[in-house]
Design an enzyme around this catalytic site. Structure first.
Site, PDB file in Angstrom:
ATOM      1  N   GLY A 105      -6.394 106.166  16.874  1.00  0.00           N
ATOM      2  CA  GLY A 105      -5.093 105.598  16.549  1.00  0.00           C
ATOM      3  C   GLY A 105      -4.249 106.572  15.741  1.00  0.00           C
ATOM      4  O   GLY A 105      -4.381 107.794  15.867  1.00  0.00           O
ATOM      5  N   SER A 106      -3.430 106.051  14.859  1.00  0.00           N
ATOM      6  CA  SER A 106      -2.376 106.855  14.221  1.00  0.00           C
ATOM      7  C   SER A 106      -2.860 107.879  13.206  1.00  0.00           C
ATOM      8  O   SER A 106      -2.061 108.705  12.740  1.00  0.00           O
ATOM      9  CB  SER A 106      -1.350 105.934  13.561  1.00  0.00           C
ATOM     10  OG  SER A 106      -0.688 105.150  14.539  1.00  0.00           O
ATOM     11  N   THR A 107      -4.134 107.864  12.837  1.00  0.00           N
ATOM     12  CA  THR A 107      -4.639 108.934  11.976  1.00  0.00           C
ATOM     13  C   THR A 107      -4.613 110.272  12.713  1.00  0.00           C
ATOM     14  O   THR A 107      -4.770 111.332  12.091  1.00  0.00           O
ATOM     15  CB  THR A 107      -6.073 108.644  11.498  1.00  0.00           C
ATOM     16  OG1 THR A 107      -6.891 108.302  12.623  1.00  0.00           O
ATOM     17  CG2 THR A 107      -6.089 107.506  10.485  1.00  0.00           C
ATOM     18  N   ALA A 108      -4.392 110.241  14.037  1.00  0.00           N
ATOM     19  CA  ALA A 108      -4.273 111.483  14.820  1.00  0.00           C
ATOM     20  C   ALA A 108      -2.869 112.084  14.745  1.00  0.00           C
ATOM     21  O   ALA A 108      -2.674 113.249  15.122  1.00  0.00           O
ATOM     22  CB  ALA A 108      -4.643 111.216  16.280  1.00  0.00           C
ATOM     23  N   LYS A 109      -1.895 111.329  14.290  1.00  0.00           N
ATOM     24  CA  LYS A 109      -0.505 111.802  14.314  1.00  0.00           C
ATOM     25  C   LYS A 109      -0.242 113.038  13.452  1.00  0.00           C
ATOM     26  O   LYS A 109       0.541 113.910  13.859  1.00  0.00           O
ATOM     27  CB  LYS A 109       0.435 110.654  13.930  1.00  0.00           C
ATOM     28  CG  LYS A 109       0.503 109.571  15.002  1.00  0.00           C
ATOM     29  CD  LYS A 109       1.330 108.369  14.568  1.00  0.00           C
ATOM     30  CE  LYS A 109       1.370 107.328  15.688  1.00  0.00           C
ATOM     31  NZ  LYS A 109       2.046 106.094  15.291  1.00  0.00           N
TER      32      LYS A 109
END
Length: 351
Positions: A105-109
């Site tokens: 999820g958004s921890t990859a952004k």
């Protein structure tokens, strides 16, 4: 021989206590003793790869490893076949932090923004227009804010966790650059941590076969898998000035005579991004905790940054989510990284 580890017994005890408290608070009749499918935490030193604490729940009693009574009723255990019991035991025996894979999820952004900044594909002054979706590969791929964020800066794209901005970023970046940096950050390969059972996640779509929709969804942490240790090690390089260290729990081994048998090498393996890019990302993630989606993680008196993550699990039915947060402190010179995952929390509104 004597083994010296980087684990801090006090920190480890606190982590295990807090995980258990959360699980007890959110357990129910369907999941006795379980507040979620899985709860896991890694705390590490981002400047040398040392693991300070690592824990997951459900766990097991080392003195009674075959006891399932904490998670199943007597009736449920009685109804289990031998295969059922073995599957249940294997679940609590696994080290989720290194052996299980998931969509981050958004921890990859922050990785998406960092690689694009590093290659000059986007500039710090750049702005995005989020209208709630991007039409990619025949699909309308939505931002979590379906009405759109409007015109936002790069800093705000992370603070508000905008999917639309990430998709626009990877279009500018291109498949080749994105895939190259995924590899640099360690996604898709083992970290070689000195613990057994590490999963490699060799399921990343390579640039030769990556479709436009794959690239778009990968940019915000969906449609590819990672492990906690992979993401924590890569994230450490994003915030520590750009240096990737091999995560480890063994500091040294000494013989009975007192001589040193082995000492862990804490030199960086490679540089993923520049110090300048790392400083920018830290400042953006500071804003995420100050005024963005990570506000509830703010600890008074500490300068800290971080990123929230909400991954929609397969099937994409808007019901099951893996929620997470990765944070660090202090912002200026990070000394501590904490990564926490809660897989399908027992609440009505998981995200």
């Amino acid at each position: 021989d004597t083994l010296y580890t980087s684990i801090d017994a006090n920190v480890q005890a606190i982590v295990e206590k807090k995980i258990k408290e959360f699980s007890d608070a959110y357990s129910n009749n369907a999941r006795p003793g379980l507040g979620a499918e899985e709860i896991a935490v890694i705390i590490m030193n981002p400047n040398n790869g040392e693991i300070i604490a690592m824990a997951n729940y459900p766990s097991f009693d080392l003195n009674n490893p075959r006891d399932l009574s904490a998670y199943y009723t007597a009736e449920q255990i009685e109804a289990m076949t031998d295969d059922d019991k073995l599957a249940a035991l294997n679940k609590i025996w696994r080290n989720y932090c290194i052996s299980d894979t998931y969509e981050p999820g958004s921890t990859a952004k922050p990785f998406t923004i960092a690689s694009a900044l590093e290659e000059g594909k986007i500039a710090s002054s750049m702005q995005f227009t989020c209208d709630g979706f991007e039409h990619v590969g025949g699909w309308n791929i939505k931002c979590h804010k379906k009405s759109g964020h409007g015109v936002i800066s790069i800093q705000q794209s992370l603070a508000y966790s905008c999917n639309d901005a990430m998709m626009q970023t990877v279009v500018a970046e291109g498949k080749d650059v994105f895939v190259d940096y995924q590899s640099r950050f360690g996604f898709g390969s083992k970290t070689r941590i000195d613990l057994p059972g590490e999963e490699s996640c060799e399921n990343l779509v390579k640039d030769a076969t990556m479709g436009d929709a794959d690239l778009a969804t990968n940019s915000f942490g969906q449609n590819f898998n990672t492990t906690m240790i992979q993401l924590a090690a890569g994230f450490s390089s994003v915030i520590n000035g750009g240096y990737y260290y091999q995560p480890h729990v063994v500091k040294k081994i000494t013989a009975a005579s007192g001589g040193t048998v082995e000492t862990t090498d804490c030199t960086p393996i490679r540089q993923t991004i520049s110090k300048t890019t790392s400083e920018k990302i830290r400042s953006y993630l500071f804003e995420t905790v100050q005024n963005g989606t990570g506000k509830s993680a703010k600890v008074p008196g500490y300068s800290m940054g971080g990123k929230t993550g909400t991954a929609e699990k397969i099937p994409r039915d808007d019901v099951s989510y893996l929620v997470s947060f990765i944070g660090f402190a202090p912002v200026e010179n990070p000394e501590l990284l904490i990564y926490c995952i809660i897989d399908e929390p027992n609440v009505d509104d998981q995200p």
